[in-house]
Design a protein around this motif. Structure first.
Motif, PDB file in Angstrom:
ATOM      1  N   ARG A  70       0.834  -1.215   0.000  1.00 11.65           N
ATOM      2  CA  ARG A  70       0.000   0.000   0.000  1.00 11.65           C
ATOM      3  C   ARG A  70       0.857   1.249   0.000  1.00 11.65           C
ATOM      4  NH1 ARG A  70      -0.485   1.644   5.670  1.00 11.65           N
ATOM      5  NH2 ARG A  70       0.265  -0.099   6.883  1.00 11.65           N
ATOM      6  N   HIS A  71       2.033   1.180   0.630  1.00 12.26           N
ATOM      7  CA  HIS A  71       2.953   2.327   0.602  1.00 12.26           C
ATOM      8  C   HIS A  71       3.406   2.618  -0.824  1.00 12.26           C
ATOM      9  CE1 HIS A  71       3.573   2.556   4.902  1.00 12.26           C
ATOM     10  NE2 HIS A  71       3.551   1.252   4.901  1.00 12.26           N
ATOM     11  N   ASN A  72       3.750   1.555  -1.530  1.00  9.66           N
ATOM     12  CA  ASN A  72       4.221   1.719  -2.899  1.00  9.66           C
ATOM     13  C   ASN A  72       3.152   2.348  -3.777  1.00  9.66           C
ATOM     14  OD1 ASN A  72       6.457   0.412  -2.030  1.00  9.66           O
ATOM     15  ND2 ASN A  72       6.206  -1.416  -3.291  1.00  9.66           N
ATOM     16  N   ALA A  73       1.901   1.924  -3.608  1.00  4.91           N
ATOM     17  CA  ALA A  73       0.822   2.473  -4.429  1.00  4.91           C
ATOM     18  C   ALA A  73       0.680   3.972  -4.167  1.00  4.91           C
ATOM     19  CB  ALA A  73      -0.484   1.730  -4.161  1.00  4.91           C
ATOM     20  N   VAL A  74       0.765   4.377  -2.904  1.00  2.00           N
ATOM     21  CA  VAL A  74       0.735   5.808  -2.568  1.00  2.00           C
ATOM     22  C   VAL A  74       1.968   6.507  -3.148  1.00  2.00           C
ATOM     23  CG1 VAL A  74       0.882   7.490  -0.680  1.00  2.00           C
ATOM     24  CG2 VAL A  74      -0.651   5.556  -0.491  1.00  2.00           C
ATOM     25  N   ASP A  75       3.121   5.853  -3.056  1.00  2.00           N
ATOM     26  CA  ASP A  75       4.343   6.446  -3.622  1.00  2.00           C
ATOM     27  C   ASP A  75       4.185   6.725  -5.118  1.00  2.00           C
ATOM     28  OD1 ASP A  75       5.598   6.421  -1.204  1.00  2.00           O
ATOM     29  OD2 ASP A  75       6.919   4.729  -1.623  1.00  2.00           O
ATOM     30  N   LYS A  76       3.494   5.833  -5.811  1.00  2.00           N
ATOM     31  CA  LYS A  76       3.291   6.038  -7.254  1.00  2.00           C
ATOM     32  C   LYS A  76       2.420   7.275  -7.512  1.00  2.00           C
ATOM     33  CE  LYS A  76       4.151   1.186  -8.469  1.00  2.00           C
ATOM     34  NZ  LYS A  76       3.586  -0.137  -8.853  1.00  2.00           N
ATOM     35  N   ILE A  77       1.394   7.460  -6.696  1.00  2.00           N
ATOM     36  CA  ILE A  77       0.554   8.667  -6.812  1.00  2.00           C
ATOM     37  C   ILE A  77       1.395   9.913  -6.514  1.00  2.00           C
ATOM     38  CG2 ILE A  77      -1.246   9.968  -5.534  1.00  2.00           C
ATOM     39  CD1 ILE A  77      -2.527   8.221  -7.585  1.00  2.00           C
ATOM     40  N   ILE A  78       2.158   9.862  -5.445  1.00  2.00           N
ATOM     41  CA  ILE A  78       3.011  11.004  -5.069  1.00  2.00           C
ATOM     42  C   ILE A  78       4.025  11.285  -6.195  1.00  2.00           C
ATOM     43  CG2 ILE A  78       4.736  11.854  -3.411  1.00  2.00           C
ATOM     44  CD1 ILE A  78       2.142  11.612  -1.958  1.00  2.00           C
ATOM     45  N   GLY A  79       4.579  10.215  -6.757  1.00  2.00           N
ATOM     46  CA  GLY A  79       5.528  10.362  -7.857  1.00  2.00           C
ATOM     47  C   GLY A  79       4.884  11.021  -9.065  1.00  2.00           C
ATOM     48  N   ALA A  80       3.651  10.641  -9.367  1.00  2.00           N
ATOM     49  CA  ALA A  80       2.935  11.253 -10.497  1.00  2.00           C
ATOM     50  C   ALA A  80       2.735  12.748 -10.258  1.00  2.00           C
ATOM     51  CB  ALA A  80       1.591  10.545 -10.703  1.00  2.00           C
ATOM     52  N   ILE A  81       2.500  13.120  -8.997  1.00  2.00           N
ATOM     53  CA  ILE A  81       2.393  14.555  -8.643  1.00  2.00           C
ATOM     54  C   ILE A  81       3.745  15.232  -8.862  1.00  2.00           C
ATOM     55  CG2 ILE A  81       2.091  16.181  -6.721  1.00  2.00           C
ATOM     56  CD1 ILE A  81      -0.005  14.189  -5.575  1.00  2.00           C
ATOM     57  N   LEU A  82       4.798  14.604  -8.364  1.00  2.00           N
ATOM     58  CA  LEU A  82       6.149  15.183  -8.484  1.00  2.00           C
ATOM     59  C   LEU A  82       6.558  15.350  -9.941  1.00  2.00           C
ATOM     60  CD1 LEU A  82       7.964  13.126  -5.710  1.00  2.00           C
ATOM     61  CD2 LEU A  82       7.378  15.561  -5.601  1.00  2.00           C
ATOM     62  N   MET A  83       6.082  14.442 -10.808  1.00  2.00           N
ATOM     63  CA  MET A  83       6.433  14.492 -12.223  1.00  2.00           C
ATOM     64  C   MET A  83       5.470  15.369 -13.027  1.00  2.00           C
ATOM     65  SD  MET A  83       7.456  10.462 -12.640  1.00  2.00           S
ATOM     66  CE  MET A  83       8.018  10.524 -14.354  1.00  2.00           C
ATOM     67  N   GLY A  84       4.529  16.025 -12.336  1.00  2.00           N
ATOM     68  CA  GLY A  84       3.625  16.961 -13.006  1.00  2.00           C
ATOM     69  C   GLY A  84       2.507  16.310 -13.794  1.00  2.00           C
ATOM     70  N   LYS A  85       2.272  15.015 -13.543  1.00  2.00           N
ATOM     71  CA  LYS A  85       1.219  14.316 -14.291  1.00  2.00           C
ATOM     72  C   LYS A  85      -0.172  14.559 -13.721  1.00  2.00           C
ATOM     73  CE  LYS A  85       4.061  10.509 -16.028  1.00  2.00           C
ATOM     74  NZ  LYS A  85       4.086   9.075 -16.346  1.00  2.00           N
ATOM     75  N   ILE A  86      -0.238  14.753 -12.420  1.00  2.00           N
ATOM     76  CA  ILE A  86      -1.522  14.974 -11.745  1.00  2.00           C
ATOM     77  C   ILE A  86      -1.340  16.075 -10.709  1.00  2.00           C
ATOM     78  CG2 ILE A  86      -2.394  12.609 -12.120  1.00  2.00           C
ATOM     79  CD1 ILE A  86      -1.569  11.882  -9.296  1.00  2.00           C
ATOM     80  N   PRO A  87      -2.440  16.777 -10.358  1.00  2.00           N
ATOM     81  CA  PRO A  87      -2.310  17.906  -9.425  1.00  2.00           C
ATOM     82  C   PRO A  87      -2.097  17.468  -7.976  1.00  2.00           C
ATOM     83  CG  PRO A  87      -4.612  17.582 -10.004  1.00  2.00           C
ATOM     84  CD  PRO A  87      -3.832  16.599 -10.835  1.00  2.00           C
ATOM     85  N   ALA A  88      -1.509  18.361  -7.178  1.00  2.00           N
ATOM     86  CA  ALA A  88      -1.243  18.064  -5.756  1.00  2.00           C
ATOM     87  C   ALA A  88      -2.386  18.553  -4.889  1.00  2.00           C
ATOM     88  CB  ALA A  88       0.072  18.708  -5.328  1.00  2.00           C
ATOM     89  N   THR A  89      -3.606  18.238  -5.291  1.00  2.00           N
ATOM     90  CA  THR A  89      -4.762  18.617  -4.487  1.00  2.00           C
ATOM     91  C   THR A  89      -5.834  17.547  -4.666  1.00  2.00           C
ATOM     92  OG1 THR A  89      -6.347  20.376  -3.988  1.00  2.00           O
ATOM     93  CG2 THR A  89      -5.806  20.022  -6.321  1.00  2.00           C
ATOM     94  N   GLY A  90      -6.993  17.748  -4.059  1.00  2.00           N
ATOM     95  CA  GLY A  90      -8.082  16.797  -4.186  1.00  2.00           C
ATOM     96  C   GLY A  90      -8.027  15.738  -3.114  1.00  2.00           C
ATOM     97  N   ALA A  91      -8.519  14.551  -3.481  1.00  2.00           N
ATOM     98  CA  ALA A  91      -8.618  13.460  -2.504  1.00  2.00           C
ATOM     99  C   ALA A  91      -7.832  12.250  -2.972  1.00  2.00           C
ATOM    100  CB  ALA A  91     -10.080  13.073  -2.304  1.00  2.00           C
ATOM    101  N   VAL A  92      -7.109  11.648  -2.044  1.00  2.00           N
ATOM    102  CA  VAL A  92      -6.447  10.368  -2.276  1.00  2.00           C
ATOM    103  C   VAL A  92      -7.302   9.284  -1.635  1.00  2.00           C
ATOM    104  CG1 VAL A  92      -4.528   8.956  -1.394  1.00  2.00           C
ATOM    105  CG2 VAL A  92      -4.047  11.098  -2.577  1.00  2.00           C
ATOM    106  N   TYR A  93      -7.500   8.186  -2.365  1.00  2.00           N
ATOM    107  CA  TYR A  93      -8.186   7.023  -1.797  1.00  2.00           C
ATOM    108  C   TYR A  93      -7.248   5.836  -1.871  1.00  2.00           C
ATOM    109  CZ  TYR A  93     -11.472   3.056  -1.465  1.00  2.00           C
ATOM    110  OH  TYR A  93     -12.125   1.887  -1.102  1.00  2.00           O
ATOM    111  N   THR A  94      -7.086   5.153  -0.753  1.00  2.00           N
ATOM    112  CA  THR A  94      -6.249   3.956  -0.733  1.00  2.00           C
ATOM    113  C   THR A  94      -7.054   2.767  -0.226  1.00  2.00           C
ATOM    114  OG1 THR A  94      -4.372   2.881   0.388  1.00  2.00           O
ATOM    115  CG2 THR A  94      -5.360   4.734   1.518  1.00  2.00           C
TER     116      THR A  94
END
Lengths: 256, 256
Positions: free
Chosen positions: B171-195
């Protein structure tokens, strides 16, 4: 030491029609440092139960302690430190570590351990009736699991009875507590381990390294968990319920 | 690169009356090394999807990368290495790390991060209808979860739609992938995360550090996950299902 392991928390249940107050039970995770012969090795978030066993098992998982008989003394300090004193060989620390997947505390295994050979397992078999009784007894001893949805359980069954049972916020930690109990001579290094968590590589690896021949899970193994079970000859079963289990490797140890 | 992420495996289902062959689907975990500017930082077991995002997110989780705009390039080598090139400050590595509980890959956070202050979150709100749609779309995109029982999903919902969705054995890795997508400018750093995983300390910490104001889980938070949400002002909800969620902190961002 603060031995409180859960807390009650007011929450708001939001649905289409209502906002309703409720109380939930949360598992308390606390950070503990683990030291070996007065040298700090690591730190982990844990559920504050079975901390002596956890300290010993953590050091086994990391490759510092390798067999029962090495642990001399374990001291738990209220400030969040577990001090293990053990007779380990110089240079026993792992060379290259891999952070592991899955729900657990230690989450590190050495590349060496992952690729090395295994000693023979401490042979035994288990009947399906015993598996059923094992799982039922574990469920009875674990009211916190269904209450918090945040705690994993791990137990050891040998010689026809439940020998030990531990809980933690991490499935790795719960296994570490069982391994630690073996290292401290409290329970035997044979029989069957049952975990409520998934059987990823490091979960199976720890059990195989200590000699446990049967590893059961409420849920599933990963590919690498299965690969290690095959190499070590461990009986690996998932989706274990009273009266039923799905065996991925070495079914001959499950007798009817 | 071998992109296979599951394998079929013959198993034996043992019950009181029968031994029946069956095929199960297993998630494939593979070890990957993560390097920052050609220096090896760590290694992790992962599901081999979204590896570029994982590399960036892993380094954020460990405290090396701290904000979007720093990542210049991520290269994934077939031999099991993710090379992240990023503009990070000298001495950005964490001072004291704690191995964390719960189901995940990185499993390490720095003490500093755990105790430090948080920047303001990137403010927004979400309606209960949106939450329902979010969860439904995630379930549709995740056939592997129910099939393998060994994969966690993590998604990000912002501006009225599912922006990104990743899976992993941890589950950490899956969150890391979302965070990575934010860091790479693919998705915004706002809204809601669901895990689909539990909200232990490090799970909430990563989201709070990147500025996500709403964190939802299919299951429960731990005590420390909640404590961090409170300190950072993050809306934290557990047991989230279409049409229902149980809010542990800051319910005002859930609008009806």
């Amino acid at each position: 030491m603060n031995n409180q392991i859960t807390l009650r928390q007011k929450t708001v249940v939001i649905s289409a029609d209502s906002r309703e107050e409720r109380e939930e039970t949360l598992a308390i995770e606390v950070p503990y440092t683990i030291a070996l012969n007065d040298e700090k090795i690591g730190a982990s978030m844990v559920l504050a139960t079975g901390l002596e066993e956890f300290g010993a098992g953590f050091l086994f998982g990391q490759g510092y302690i390798t067999k029962p008989g090495q642990v001399r003394e374990v001291l738990v300090c209220p400030e969040g430190r577990i001090s293990v004193h053990a007779d380990v060989e110089e240079g026993s620390e792992p060379k290259e570590v891999i952070v592991t997947s899955g729900c657990g505390g230690t989450g590190k295994i050495s590349k060496e351990m992952l690729e090395g050979a295994f000693d023979p397992l401490n042979e035994c078999s288990i009947s399906l009736d015993e598996v059923s009784q094992f799982i039922r007894e574990m469920l009875q001893q674990s009211p916190l699991g269904p209450l918090t949805h945040c705690i994993h359980g791990c137990g050891l069954w040998a010689d026809g009875r439940l020998q030990g049972f531990y809980e933690d916020v991490g499935r790795h930690n719960a296994v570490d507590k069982i391994i630690g109990a073996i290292l401290m001579g409290k329970i035997p290094a044979t029989g069957a381990v049952y975990t409520t968590g998934r059987l990823t590589s490091d979960m199976v690896l720890k059990c195989a390294r200590i000699g446990i021949p049967i590893v059961l899970s409420r849920t599933s193994p990963s590919s690498l968990g299965l690969a290690i079970a095959r190499r070590a000859g461990v009986t690996l079963a998932g989706y274990a319920r009273p009266g039923r289990l799905n065996v991925f490797n070495a079914p001959e140890r499950i007798i009817c």
